[in-house]
Design a protein around this motif. Sequence first.
Motif, short mmCIF file in Angstrom:
data_model
loop_
_atom_site.label_atom_id
_atom_site.label_comp_id
_atom_site.label_asym_id
_atom_site.label_seq_id
_atom_site.Cartn_x
_atom_site.Cartn_y
_atom_site.Cartn_z
N ARG A 161 2.91 -10.47 12.08
CA ARG A 161 1.52 -10.16 11.80
C ARG A 161 1.37 -10.03 10.30
O ARG A 161 2.26 -9.56 9.61
CB ARG A 161 1.12 -8.83 12.45
N GLU A 162 0.24 -10.44 9.80
CA GLU A 162 0.05 -10.42 8.35
C GLU A 162 -0.56 -9.09 7.92
O GLU A 162 -1.73 -9.00 7.58
CB GLU A 162 -0.83 -11.60 7.94
N ASN A 163 0.25 -8.05 7.97
CA ASN A 163 -0.18 -6.73 7.51
C ASN A 163 0.39 -6.47 6.13
O ASN A 163 1.51 -6.91 5.83
CB ASN A 163 0.34 -5.63 8.45
N PRO A 164 -0.34 -5.73 5.29
CA PRO A 164 0.27 -5.32 4.02
C PRO A 164 1.45 -4.39 4.28
O PRO A 164 1.43 -3.61 5.23
CB PRO A 164 -0.87 -4.59 3.30
N HIS A 165 2.45 -4.48 3.44
CA HIS A 165 3.58 -3.56 3.54
C HIS A 165 3.14 -2.18 3.07
O HIS A 165 2.39 -2.06 2.12
CB HIS A 165 4.74 -4.07 2.68
N LYS A 166 3.62 -1.13 3.77
CA LYS A 166 3.16 0.23 3.45
C LYS A 166 4.33 1.16 3.21
O LYS A 166 5.37 1.06 3.86
CB LYS A 166 2.31 0.79 4.60
N TYR A 167 4.13 2.07 2.27
CA TYR A 167 5.01 3.23 2.12
C TYR A 167 4.21 4.46 2.52
O TYR A 167 3.10 4.67 2.02
CB TYR A 167 5.48 3.40 0.67
N ALA B 244 0.84 -1.20 0.00
CA ALA B 244 0.00 0.00 0.00
C ALA B 244 0.88 1.24 0.00
O ALA B 244 1.85 1.33 0.75
CB ALA B 244 -0.92 0.01 1.22
N LEU B 245 0.53 2.19 -0.85
CA LEU B 245 1.14 3.52 -0.84
C LEU B 245 0.14 4.48 -0.21
O LEU B 245 -0.98 4.61 -0.70
CB LEU B 245 1.46 4.00 -2.26
#
Length: 565
Positions: A289-295, A237-238
Amino acid sequence: MTGAEAEDDIPLGERKTVTDFCYLLDKSKQLFNGLRDLPQYGHKQWQSYFGRTFDVYTKLWKFQQQHRQVLDSRYGLKRWQIGEVASKIGQLYYHYYLRTSETSYLNEAFSFYSAIRQRSYYFQVNKEDRPELVVKMLRYYARYIVVSLLLNKMDLVKILVKELSEEIKDYTQRFNTEDQLEWNLVLQEVAAFVEADPVCILNDNNAVVVTSNRLQEGCVPPLEQGMVVGQLILADALIVGNCNNQVKFSELTIDMFRMLQALEREPVNLATQTSKQGTLEPNEKPAKRENPHKYLLYKPTFSQLFTFLSASFKELPANSVLLVYLSATGFLPTGRSDYEGPYDFGGVLTNTNRDVMNGETVQKKNQAQKEMHCLHPGDLFPFTRKPLFVIVDSSNSTAYKNFTNLFGQPLVCLLSPTIYPKSIQDQSQRGSLFTLFLYCPLLAFFSVCGLNSVQRGLWERAQEFLRKVNHDISQMITRSRTIDQAFLQFFGDEFLRLLLIRFVFCSAALRLHKLFRESRSFPESYPELPKQETVESSLLQKHILELATILDVQSLFWDDSLVNY
């Protein structure tokens, strides 16, 4: 006695202890400073370097614990120096959180920052006539506040802000500094950030109750048995923030702050951190934890935004989704061209500060040219070769309705209203209403009804009712015979499912609210949702009127559920 003779009197083992400590301290500083040179994007390039830095800091921390007496007497180790090492470890964990989006690392950062304050490591700094040491303490406070904000520890944040304010006052009185205005601005920013939530939840004693809005077990409606939806997973996610005059702190606007939490699961063991502070050991592998990677991109230039988009696109795993969230000032072109393509509707502005040519910001030479400091819908076309989920919160969000799905991959755009009633617009500095609905629909519903405080019992009753509403919206989407398949392809992912459900709830609530009369005041989507089966469903309208009745605000809503808009 000469210095050489004094050194000779130090036993060899103790001298080696001091030498080893100095080596570890220098090595740790060298590695830490090198973190600045690592690329901010890409998942792989930085991991080995971070690993080496963690390793050295772990050795340094344990070494000073084991040899504290020798280091005190022979090296002259001061408590603020121990605090500085702990602060650096806290920073490491925080930056690891930013790069991995694993909220467990926030807990690790909090443990070290908390211990610094509890053990008064910086207490003696004010007795030394060195302003640079005081600045290190002030920066520690600012970082501690950021981590506490992200963990929703608002009561602690208020205490830390008070302490920071006193330290800044003392610092500016003792030293004739030029950075007084900067530190006062830090205080103003964090105070505005803490006050940004439009609604206070109060307990029986009228004390404010803090709630978390990260994804928790049981808050996402489960899929019906046998329901066929896509198996796509939100991987990247951006989160982009470029709104003028919106509350911000530490390169996080309030909209960015809310959206990043909407894309995270609740951290593990949030309440048990104090048990760790007895030993305070750096831990390289907190529970995953299974979180989306974020910028997180605060006021990026077009070049920066496109670079991060390209990096995310390149590294996106198979069967995964890239989410792009844009909270930014809209740009509308002044002229109309004969041919209306994906660069003719404007878009959202990017930062112009660093996009310069020959020292001057580039200006359009004539009306036929397009705005270059703008992310146009056409700029996203190359990235639609993979599943793409776009959220645009802007005064020109509808520019992104003009999409063409060129490559047949799943593609959805959720678009904010472009105008709001004046009473809502006046609150925009404290964050967008649309993003607030995606972050915490009940908070947004209370806000749009003009309620600025609520008793916890009523809040919990409304939350329970909203769970039922969410379940029904989920069924509306999956049972619809006319809905675009793109929505269903994203519906298998819990984060995206909840965002879609909240979007439908927001759209339906604003359509019934008497203040929202123009079509531009309603959210839109690409592809369009079948209105009669979702946002204008009679069942959903009935639910919204029931929720309004629970809150005793039914007079704010149209009760004729057959009205068409």
